[in-house]
Write an enzyme that holds these catalytic residues in place. Sequence first.
Site, PDB file in Angstrom:
ATOM      1  N   LYS A  73     -91.889 -86.213  -8.277  1.00 35.01           N
ATOM      2  CA  LYS A  73     -92.985 -87.172  -8.475  1.00 35.01           C
ATOM      3  C   LYS A  73     -94.044 -86.606  -9.396  1.00 35.01           C
ATOM      4  O   LYS A  73     -94.550 -85.502  -9.159  1.00 35.01           O
ATOM      5  CB  LYS A  73     -93.607 -87.507  -7.104  1.00 35.01           C
ATOM      6  N   HIS A  95     -90.482 -96.123  -1.976  1.00 34.00           N
ATOM      7  CA  HIS A  95     -91.759 -95.407  -2.194  1.00 34.00           C
ATOM      8  C   HIS A  95     -92.590 -95.468  -0.910  1.00 34.00           C
ATOM      9  O   HIS A  95     -93.145 -96.517  -0.574  1.00 34.00           O
ATOM     10  CB  HIS A  95     -92.553 -96.043  -3.343  1.00 34.00           C
ATOM     11  N   HIS A 106     -96.533 -91.875 -11.135  1.00 38.25           N
ATOM     12  CA  HIS A 106     -97.779 -92.608 -10.863  1.00 38.25           C
ATOM     13  C   HIS A 106     -98.394 -92.872 -12.230  1.00 38.25           C
ATOM     14  O   HIS A 106     -98.971 -91.975 -12.842  1.00 38.25           O
ATOM     15  CB  HIS A 106     -98.723 -91.792  -9.968  1.00 38.25           C
ATOM     16  N   LEU A 130    -104.538 -97.386  -4.965  1.00 42.33           N
ATOM     17  CA  LEU A 130    -104.400 -97.034  -6.376  1.00 42.33           C
ATOM     18  C   LEU A 130    -102.928 -97.068  -6.761  1.00 42.33           C
ATOM     19  O   LEU A 130    -102.114 -96.506  -6.019  1.00 42.33           O
ATOM     20  CB  LEU A 130    -104.982 -95.636  -6.639  1.00 42.33           C
ATOM     21  N   HIS A 154    -104.047 -93.956   6.284  1.00 41.13           N
ATOM     22  CA  HIS A 154    -105.224 -93.080   6.384  1.00 41.13           C
ATOM     23  C   HIS A 154    -105.934 -93.414   7.689  1.00 41.13           C
ATOM     24  O   HIS A 154    -105.912 -94.584   8.105  1.00 41.13           O
ATOM     25  CB  HIS A 154    -106.213 -93.355   5.245  1.00 41.13           C
ATOM     26  N   ASP A 179     -95.183 -98.326  -0.986  1.00 45.66           N
ATOM     27  CA  ASP A 179     -96.373 -97.473  -1.122  1.00 45.66           C
ATOM     28  C   ASP A 179     -97.249 -97.567   0.121  1.00 45.66           C
ATOM     29  O   ASP A 179     -98.471 -97.427   0.032  1.00 45.66           O
ATOM     30  CB  ASP A 179     -97.171 -97.806  -2.386  1.00 45.66           C
ATOM     31  N   HIS A 231     -95.289 -93.194   1.970  1.00 42.31           N
ATOM     32  CA  HIS A 231     -96.050 -92.036   2.466  1.00 42.31           C
ATOM     33  C   HIS A 231     -95.983 -92.045   3.989  1.00 42.31           C
ATOM     34  O   HIS A 231     -96.337 -93.058   4.613  1.00 42.31           O
ATOM     35  CB  HIS A 231     -97.514 -92.138   2.048  1.00 42.31           C
ATOM     36  N   VAL A 232     -95.550 -90.920   4.563  1.00 44.37           N
ATOM     37  CA  VAL A 232     -95.529 -90.848   6.031  1.00 44.37           C
ATOM     38  C   VAL A 232     -96.453 -89.761   6.589  1.00 44.37           C
ATOM     39  O   VAL A 232     -96.573 -89.634   7.804  1.00 44.37           O
ATOM     40  CB  VAL A 232     -94.095 -90.658   6.596  1.00 44.37           C
ATOM     41  N   ARG A 233     -97.069 -88.953   5.680  1.00 43.97           N
ATOM     42  CA  ARG A 233     -97.935 -87.835   6.113  1.00 43.97           C
ATOM     43  C   ARG A 233     -97.137 -86.839   6.954  1.00 43.97           C
ATOM     44  O   ARG A 233     -95.949 -86.704   6.784  1.00 43.97           O
ATOM     45  CB  ARG A 233     -99.184 -88.335   6.861  1.00 43.97           C
ATOM     46  N   HIS A 256     -95.002 -98.470  -8.096  1.00 50.05           N
ATOM     47  CA  HIS A 256     -96.047 -99.447  -7.752  1.00 50.05           C
ATOM     48  C   HIS A 256     -96.742-100.048  -8.976  1.00 50.05           C
ATOM     49  O   HIS A 256     -97.939 -99.885  -9.165  1.00 50.05           O
ATOM     50  CB  HIS A 256     -97.083 -98.853  -6.788  1.00 50.05           C
TER      51      HIS A 256
HETATM   52  O1  DOR Z   1    -103.425 -95.935  -2.829  1.00 49.61           O
HETATM   53  C1  DOR Z   1    -102.749 -94.922  -2.885  1.00 49.61           C
HETATM   54  N1  DOR Z   1    -102.589 -94.118  -1.816  1.00 49.61           N
HETATM   55  N2  DOR Z   1    -102.178 -94.605  -4.037  1.00 49.61           N
HETATM   56  C2  DOR Z   1    -101.528 -93.446  -4.205  1.00 49.61           C
HETATM   57  O2  DOR Z   1    -101.037 -93.207  -5.267  1.00 49.61           O
HETATM   58  C3  DOR Z   1    -101.490 -92.442  -3.127  1.00 49.61           C
HETATM   59  C4  DOR Z   1    -101.632 -93.068  -1.819  1.00 49.61           C
HETATM   60  C5  DOR Z   1    -101.917 -92.091  -0.691  1.00 49.61           C
HETATM   61  O3  DOR Z   1    -101.251 -91.053  -0.621  1.00 49.61           O
HETATM   62  O4  DOR Z   1    -102.779 -92.386   0.125  1.00 49.61           O
HETATM   63 ZN    ZN Z   2     -97.745 -93.822  -3.317  1.00 50.33          ZN
END
Ligand code: DOR
Ligand code: ZN
Length: 349
Positions: free
Chosen positions: A104, A19, A141, A224, A256, A252, A21-23, A179
């Site tokens: 997802k 799981h 989620h 989250l 940001h 996860d 996130h790489v943007r 998560h």
């Molecule tokens: O904290 C989180 N950030 N929970 C998520 O489900 C998404 C993720 C994000 O994409 O930043």
């Molecule tokens: Zn996530």
Amino acid sequence: MSTAPSIPQITLTRPDDWHLHVRDGEALRTVVPHTAAQFGRAIIMPNLKPPVTTAAQAVAYRERIQAAVPPGVSFEPLMTLYLTDNLPADEIARAKAAGVVAVKLYPAGATTNSDAGVTDIRKTYKTLEALQREGLLLLVHGEVTSPDIDLFDREAVFIEQQLQPLRRDFPELKIVMEHITTKEAAQYVAEAGPFTAATITAHHLLFNRNAIFTGGIRPHYYCLPVLKRETHRLALVAAATSGSDRFFLGTDSAPHPAHLKEHASGCAGCYTAHAAIEMYAEAFDAAGALDKLEGFASFFGADFYGLPRNSGQITLRRESWVSPDSFAFGETELKPLRGGEALPWKLVA
Ligand code: DOR
Ligand code: ZN
């Protein structure tokens, strides 16, 4: 009480991150190398703006991620589609043919970039039937979004109101509750049978909700589903170190820009990819369960997804090192969780 001798070093089959996130764009150049240095594969979350909803978009996104893998490093991004109220059922066969492995489910409004998410799970049933038929996984989620439900209860309520009916209606759909953060989720997954599994993050194994408020509000600990009380953290540690193949590694890691986390309405997401496997080793070590790390990190996820286990290895040494406190992130800055702090385990090979 006798103390076990401390193990100086561990070697694991190369782990995977189920799981991540790489943007997109320039951000990939920072975060993809961090993950590729440790993990053989990662499940790439589709919550871009706009979200990844077609096989063609997933293929193009995979190519952009691959272009950010450093030369000589072997790393495979495993792609997912974003479930909406109108993701056509026939997109699933195209997705499978393109190598997409999962879809997802974000309840609309649950988290970062989830506005396009599902407003009513029944609207997606034709697509879920196609998923079950084609053998793709559903990644969930698991939080209700109703403002009437306390933020800390949203996962437990989701299990009762949404997951249990879904589980009954699609008995052979492979579902990963992503998560998990509560003892209710750990217990549900442990008892839900062979088609249900869960990922657990390093930060939910290491921290409880006090971390968000220690000495002032600490936005880099906000994610989250939010960190919960200590009883829940202990239940997650017990699940992760139990040796059950229904629980496996999913960071996860969610980068940001720092200025959007240190903000009046800061974004949710903890960035851990810079030191993920080290933080998991720390959590397993603290539980006296380093011998259980390899199954959790390197075997059980691949087995559940029906993919081969990796063949390479990594080695971690018990050696204190200080993580960088910031990385360039496109035009902005990325502050990793525990940046500038000493970590007790170090990836050495
Ligand atoms: O904290 C989180 N950030 N929970 C998520 O489900 C998404 C993720 C994000 O994409 O930043
Ligand atoms: Zn996530």
